[in-house]
Design an enzyme around this catalytic site. Sequence first.
Site, mmCIF file in Angstrom:
data_model
loop_
_atom_site.group_PDB
_atom_site.id
_atom_site.type_symbol
_atom_site.label_atom_id
_atom_site.label_comp_id
_atom_site.label_asym_id
_atom_site.label_seq_id
_atom_site.Cartn_x
_atom_site.Cartn_y
_atom_site.Cartn_z
ATOM 1 N N ARG A 139 20.782 -5.993 -3.464
ATOM 2 C CA ARG A 139 21.875 -5.488 -2.894
ATOM 3 C C ARG A 139 22.175 -6.200 -1.722
ATOM 4 N NH1 ARG A 139 23.058 -3.007 -6.995
ATOM 5 N NH2 ARG A 139 22.846 -0.859 -7.335
ATOM 6 N N ASP A 166 24.847 -12.875 -5.838
ATOM 7 C CA ASP A 166 25.592 -11.960 -6.813
ATOM 8 C C ASP A 166 26.136 -10.741 -6.120
ATOM 9 O OD1 ASP A 166 26.477 -11.285 -9.660
ATOM 10 O OD2 ASP A 166 24.891 -9.672 -9.511
ATOM 11 N N HIS A 182 29.154 -9.725 -8.529
ATOM 12 C CA HIS A 182 28.405 -8.459 -8.888
ATOM 13 C C HIS A 182 28.283 -8.526 -10.334
ATOM 14 C CE1 HIS A 182 26.351 -4.684 -7.572
ATOM 15 N NE2 HIS A 182 25.775 -4.988 -8.496
ATOM 16 N N GLU A 194 31.005 -4.850 -0.778
ATOM 17 C CA GLU A 194 31.899 -5.424 -1.802
ATOM 18 C C GLU A 194 33.084 -4.536 -2.085
ATOM 19 O OE1 GLU A 194 29.165 -5.162 -4.999
ATOM 20 O OE2 GLU A 194 27.706 -6.433 -4.272
HETATM 21 P P1 NAP Z 1 12.006 -1.257 -9.402
HETATM 22 O O1 NAP Z 1 11.400 -1.649 -10.832
HETATM 23 O O2 NAP Z 1 12.254 -0.290 -8.676
HETATM 24 O O3 NAP Z 1 11.638 -2.481 -8.410
HETATM 25 C C1 NAP Z 1 11.607 -2.696 -6.986
HETATM 26 C C2 NAP Z 1 10.815 -3.583 -6.227
HETATM 27 O O4 NAP Z 1 11.314 -3.499 -4.958
HETATM 28 C C3 NAP Z 1 9.366 -3.051 -6.426
HETATM 29 O O5 NAP Z 1 8.486 -4.355 -6.680
HETATM 30 C C4 NAP Z 1 8.929 -2.547 -5.223
HETATM 31 O O6 NAP Z 1 7.718 -2.561 -4.781
HETATM 32 C C5 NAP Z 1 9.827 -3.378 -4.008
HETATM 33 N N1 NAP Z 1 10.400 -2.794 -2.889
HETATM 34 C C6 NAP Z 1 11.205 -1.720 -2.854
HETATM 35 N N2 NAP Z 1 11.242 -1.479 -1.628
HETATM 36 C C7 NAP Z 1 10.618 -2.295 -0.771
HETATM 37 C C8 NAP Z 1 10.511 -2.700 0.567
HETATM 38 N N3 NAP Z 1 10.913 -1.880 1.637
HETATM 39 N N4 NAP Z 1 9.926 -3.732 0.842
HETATM 40 C C9 NAP Z 1 9.260 -4.818 -0.033
HETATM 41 N N5 NAP Z 1 9.550 -4.485 -1.416
HETATM 42 C C10 NAP Z 1 10.205 -3.331 -1.564
HETATM 43 O O7 NAP Z 1 13.707 -1.730 -9.232
HETATM 44 P P2 NAP Z 1 14.586 -2.914 -10.332
HETATM 45 O O8 NAP Z 1 14.790 -2.157 -11.637
HETATM 46 O O9 NAP Z 1 13.499 -4.077 -10.464
HETATM 47 O O10 NAP Z 1 15.843 -3.168 -9.607
HETATM 48 C C11 NAP Z 1 15.679 -3.598 -8.354
HETATM 49 C C12 NAP Z 1 17.155 -3.410 -7.540
HETATM 50 O O11 NAP Z 1 17.936 -4.396 -8.105
HETATM 51 C C13 NAP Z 1 17.996 -2.092 -7.787
HETATM 52 O O12 NAP Z 1 17.446 -1.083 -7.098
HETATM 53 C C14 NAP Z 1 19.312 -2.599 -7.651
HETATM 54 O O13 NAP Z 1 19.627 -2.261 -6.277
HETATM 55 C C15 NAP Z 1 19.160 -3.933 -7.887
HETATM 56 N N6 NAP Z 1 19.989 -4.324 -9.224
HETATM 57 C C16 NAP Z 1 21.092 -5.205 -9.038
HETATM 58 C C17 NAP Z 1 21.957 -5.634 -10.026
HETATM 59 C C18 NAP Z 1 22.967 -6.415 -10.004
HETATM 60 O O14 NAP Z 1 23.810 -6.251 -10.854
HETATM 61 N N7 NAP Z 1 22.993 -7.446 -9.232
HETATM 62 C C19 NAP Z 1 21.564 -5.234 -11.395
HETATM 63 C C20 NAP Z 1 20.254 -4.226 -11.553
HETATM 64 C C21 NAP Z 1 19.664 -3.988 -10.350
HETATM 65 P P3 NAP Z 1 7.018 -1.547 -3.762
HETATM 66 O O15 NAP Z 1 7.481 -0.308 -4.100
HETATM 67 O O16 NAP Z 1 5.556 -2.044 -3.778
HETATM 68 O O17 NAP Z 1 7.725 -2.126 -2.452
HETATM 69 C C1 8YV Z 2 25.706 -2.654 -12.092
HETATM 70 C C2 8YV Z 2 23.777 -2.515 -10.600
HETATM 71 O O1 8YV Z 2 26.625 -3.595 -11.707
HETATM 72 O O2 8YV Z 2 22.330 -1.452 -12.144
HETATM 73 C C3 8YV Z 2 22.532 -1.555 -10.871
HETATM 74 O O3 8YV Z 2 21.930 -1.442 -10.109
HETATM 75 O O4 8YV Z 2 23.797 -2.889 -9.651
HETATM 76 C C4 8YV Z 2 24.440 -3.056 -11.854
HETATM 77 O O5 8YV Z 2 23.965 -3.181 -12.929
HETATM 78 C C5 8YV Z 2 26.425 -1.324 -11.758
HETATM 79 O O6 8YV Z 2 25.382 -0.310 -11.381
HETATM 80 C C6 8YV Z 2 27.400 -0.665 -12.273
HETATM 81 O O7 8YV Z 2 28.487 -0.571 -11.469
#
Ligand code: NAP
Ligand code: 8YV
Length: 318
Positions: A231, A255, A278, A260
């Site tokens: 994010r 990304d 994104h 945004e």
């Molecule tokens: P997840 O399985 O919940 O993993 C989150 C990771 O972040 C865990 O390892 C957690 O470990 C760590 N974390 C959380 N808060 C933290 C903090 N304050 N300090 C350090 N580490 C921290 O989530 P995920 O499915 O991998 O997804 C992660 C994030 O990626 C989503 O929430 C979303 O915002 C983003 N994302 C972006 C896209 C995109 O399109 N660019 C797509 C998908 C996801 P601990 O709890 O041990 O700290």
């Molecule tokens: C999507 C994301 O772009 O899953 C997330 O957290 O950031 C992305 O996969 C978004 O959620 C859909 O608009």
Amino acid sequence: MPRIAILVPGKIHERVLSALGDRFDLVAVESEETLKLDAETASRVRGAAVSGAFPGKWMDQLTKLEVIASFGVGYDAVDVKHAAEKGIIVTNTPDVLNDEVADTAVGLLLNTIRELPRAENWLREGHWKPGAAYPLSRFSLKGRHVGLYGLGRIGQEIAKRLEPFKVKISYHTRNRNPDIAYDYHPTLKGLAEAVDTLIAIVPKTPHTHKTIDAEILSALGAGGVLINIGRGWTVDEAALVSALKSGALGAAGLDVFYDEPVVPAELLSMPNVVLLPHVASASIPTRNAMAALVADNLIEWFEKGAALTPVPETPSKR
Ligand code: NAP
Ligand code: 8YV
């Protein structure tokens, strides 16, 4: 018996609508501060499917609301605290996008380090002529030490993909994962000091706000590379612009952005950044899978009384 009404505020993937349309009465409304719904319709809404914000105020308007199915794994735009207080379940779309997002992270890393989009633009602009070659990239992935800020579902997939590149991998999360052998750093600063490449894949929470600041960027150093695929909220963009400008940081691949679709103008003109709108999960197959999971969460809730992928902050069963 009247069909259950599902609210759909704003736009959502078309497959969510087609999967729900046969079983439920879909109520499409504009995504406005106060929902424009008559009292009778509002009183029939028991579920919602949303891509984006779902403020607490809407939950107060919908007295019979039981479940909000949110499109995306990150659900920071849904007021989950308010939902939990009201006993409303929130679901998200974890796992089905892990591979796509991890693949995009690796692509963004390589593009940033090896300047591939810039080299392609150079070719398209007609600069490739006899005797002319695109300049050598300043950086190489070879021999890098990559730090993962976040090692959850997606972070672990990114790490797995990086292993064949023979880079060293370390990570920072709040909790050490005893099943993972990569070096663990209890602080982000410690991780940034140890590595030369930082990949951020943490959620948007009060604890992650602008945590990648001037200090972290200068710890990565002049040869350092930042990739953010989590994010935009996590990065202090003003500090990033000045670190890239001064040379305190080598390059960045982003990304996601703080506000945004606003991208800081200074980043647009910098040669050492790769910018994506994104798109990490944005393939047709992955978005279809995310849409199916949004719909299945609502179907399971109303047919079996338990959602498939509830977020941890809200209850999962009736
Ligand atoms: P997840 O399985 O919940 O993993 C989150 C990771 O972040 C865990 O390892 C957690 O470990 C760590 N974390 C959380 N808060 C933290 C903090 N304050 N300090 C350090 N580490 C921290 O989530 P995920 O499915 O991998 O997804 C992660 C994030 O990626 C989503 O929430 C979303 O915002 C983003 N994302 C972006 C896209 C995109 O399109 N660019 C797509 C998908 C996801 P601990 O709890 O041990 O700290
Ligand atoms: C999507 C994301 O772009 O899953 C997330 O957290 O950031 C992305 O996969 C978004 O959620 C859909 O608009």
